[in-house]
Design an enzyme around this catalytic site. Structure first.
Site, PDB file in Angstrom:
ATOM      1  N   HIS A  32      37.414  36.767  46.836  1.00  0.00           N
ATOM      2  CA  HIS A  32      36.574  38.284  46.667  1.00  0.00           C
ATOM      3  C   HIS A  32      37.520  39.177  46.431  1.00  0.00           C
ATOM      4  O   HIS A  32      38.820  38.982  46.287  1.00  0.00           O
ATOM      5  CB  HIS A  32      35.566  38.403  47.684  1.00  0.00           C
ATOM      6  CG  HIS A  32      36.161  38.334  48.961  1.00  0.00           C
ATOM      7  ND1 HIS A  32      37.289  39.343  49.344  1.00  0.00           N
ATOM      8  CD2 HIS A  32      36.196  37.334  50.082  1.00  0.00           C
ATOM      9  CE1 HIS A  32      37.655  38.805  50.603  1.00  0.00           C
ATOM     10  NE2 HIS A  32      36.971  37.763  51.083  1.00  0.00           N
ATOM     11  N   GLY A  34      38.964  41.342  48.161  1.00  0.00           N
ATOM     12  CA  GLY A  34      39.746  41.368  49.354  1.00  0.00           C
ATOM     13  C   GLY A  34      40.883  40.545  48.857  1.00  0.00           C
ATOM     14  O   GLY A  34      42.187  41.086  49.078  1.00  0.00           O
ATOM     15  N   HIS A  35      40.712  39.347  48.548  1.00  0.00           N
ATOM     16  CA  HIS A  35      41.750  38.520  48.013  1.00  0.00           C
ATOM     17  C   HIS A  35      42.635  38.991  47.028  1.00  0.00           C
ATOM     18  O   HIS A  35      43.735  39.119  46.919  1.00  0.00           O
ATOM     19  CB  HIS A  35      41.479  37.477  47.955  1.00  0.00           C
ATOM     20  CG  HIS A  35      40.669  36.525  49.265  1.00  0.00           C
ATOM     21  ND1 HIS A  35      39.205  36.218  48.814  1.00  0.00           N
ATOM     22  CD2 HIS A  35      41.305  35.694  49.990  1.00  0.00           C
ATOM     23  CE1 HIS A  35      39.228  35.557  49.908  1.00  0.00           C
ATOM     24  NE2 HIS A  35      40.314  35.124  50.765  1.00  0.00           N
TER      25      HIS A  35
END
Ligand code: PAF
Length: 284
Positions: A32, A34-35
């Site tokens: 997502h 965040g990654h």
């Protein structure tokens, strides 16, 4: 980007690229934003970025959690294709590649493996250390990027690096949140719609806790967070602790908070069937 699933080929490719520093982002997939922010950090700071995607069985203390963990390699590769460069590498090993034989190593992280997550997920950090030490040995990165959402994991990894005598620099990147404040997590997609709608209560309650620190004592703040979480149907607080970022010692009163240390309010919540964690810095 190159997609590689064998460790020998991985080391060969990294050597052949002859680029440094090598930046590494270990993941379990179901990627997502965040990654993506971790990968963007690696790309902006390192001429070679390696991202691993591997759902590590040894860090799951709950078999159902491992079975249900979202897996979507084609989508992950699509997403990485939009961030990584031609030379960058995605490493997608299978269990045989990572654990040709059982890993019996037992790590000792002292207090770091004795509080918060460790009490609710016995053996979790040992499994994380097993896989991350293997990945570090395979990739041999100069810099590794982890999400600050996994606050305790970051402290454990720093200690692992110290125990390994490794020179890899660990960078913790800020938590990326959904519009309503929910910390991004691969597990969010498993939330039932009704629960997802209310899940913003997690960040809302720890934000209020951070704001209340000067006016309330720690037990009252903990009670407040529990009440806020549990007044939502289907939500149960596992823990809310305020701990320093180095030794992770939960404090029971404001007097225990030492100047010069940073403190974080760390929370774990059962949201329906799904377990979510989050944290926020608590001002002194
Ligand atoms: O944070 C994670 O996704 C995992 O714990 C990690 C670091 C990739 C190890 O499996």
């Amino acid at each position: 980007m190159k997609v590689i699933d064998k460790k020998d080929q991985l080391s060969k490719s990294i050597k052949e690229a002859g680029l440094s520093p090598v930046g590494f982002v270990p993941t379990m997939g179901a990627l997502h934003q965040g990654h993506v922010s971790l990968v963007e950090n690696a790309v902006s700071q390192c001429p070679l970025a390696v991202v691993s995607i591997y759902v590590n069985p040894t860090q799951f203390n709950d078999k159902n959690d491992l079975l249900n963990y979202p897996r979507c390699l084609p989508d992950d590769l699509d997403l990485l294709g939009s961030v990584l460069r031609e030379n960058d590498i995605v490493f997608t090993p299978d269990d045989r590649e990572m654990y040709p034989e059982e890993d019996k190593r037992v790590f000792n992280f002292g207090n770091l493996d004795n509080v918060m997550e460790a009490l609710h997920r016995p053996g979790h950090f040992n499994g994380v250390a097993q896989v991350v030490s293997k990945l570090f040995n395979m990739v041999n990165p100069d810099i590794a990027f982890f999400g600050q959402k996994d606050f305790q994991q970051v402290a454990v990894i720093r200690e692992l690096v110290r125990q390994m005598g490794s020179s890899v620099k660990i960078i913790a990147c800020p938590i990326i949140r959904e519009k309503d404040g929910l910390a991004m997590s691969s597990r969010n997609q498993l939330l039932e719609p009704k629960i997802r709608k209310e899940a913003s209560v997690i960040y809302a309650s720890i934000s209020s806790a951070a704001a209340k620190i000067s006016g309330l004592d720690i037990p009252s703040i903990k009670n407040y967070v529990k009440r806020k979480i549990e007044e939502k149907e289907g939500f149960r607080l596992e823990y809310f602790e305020i701990a320093d970022e180095r030794e992770l010692i939960p404090v029971t009163s404001r007097k225990e908070m030492k100047p010069g240390l940073r403190y974080f309010g760390c929370i774990a919540v059962r949201a329906g069937q799904i377990r979510l964690i989050d944290n926020i810095e608590i001002p002194l």
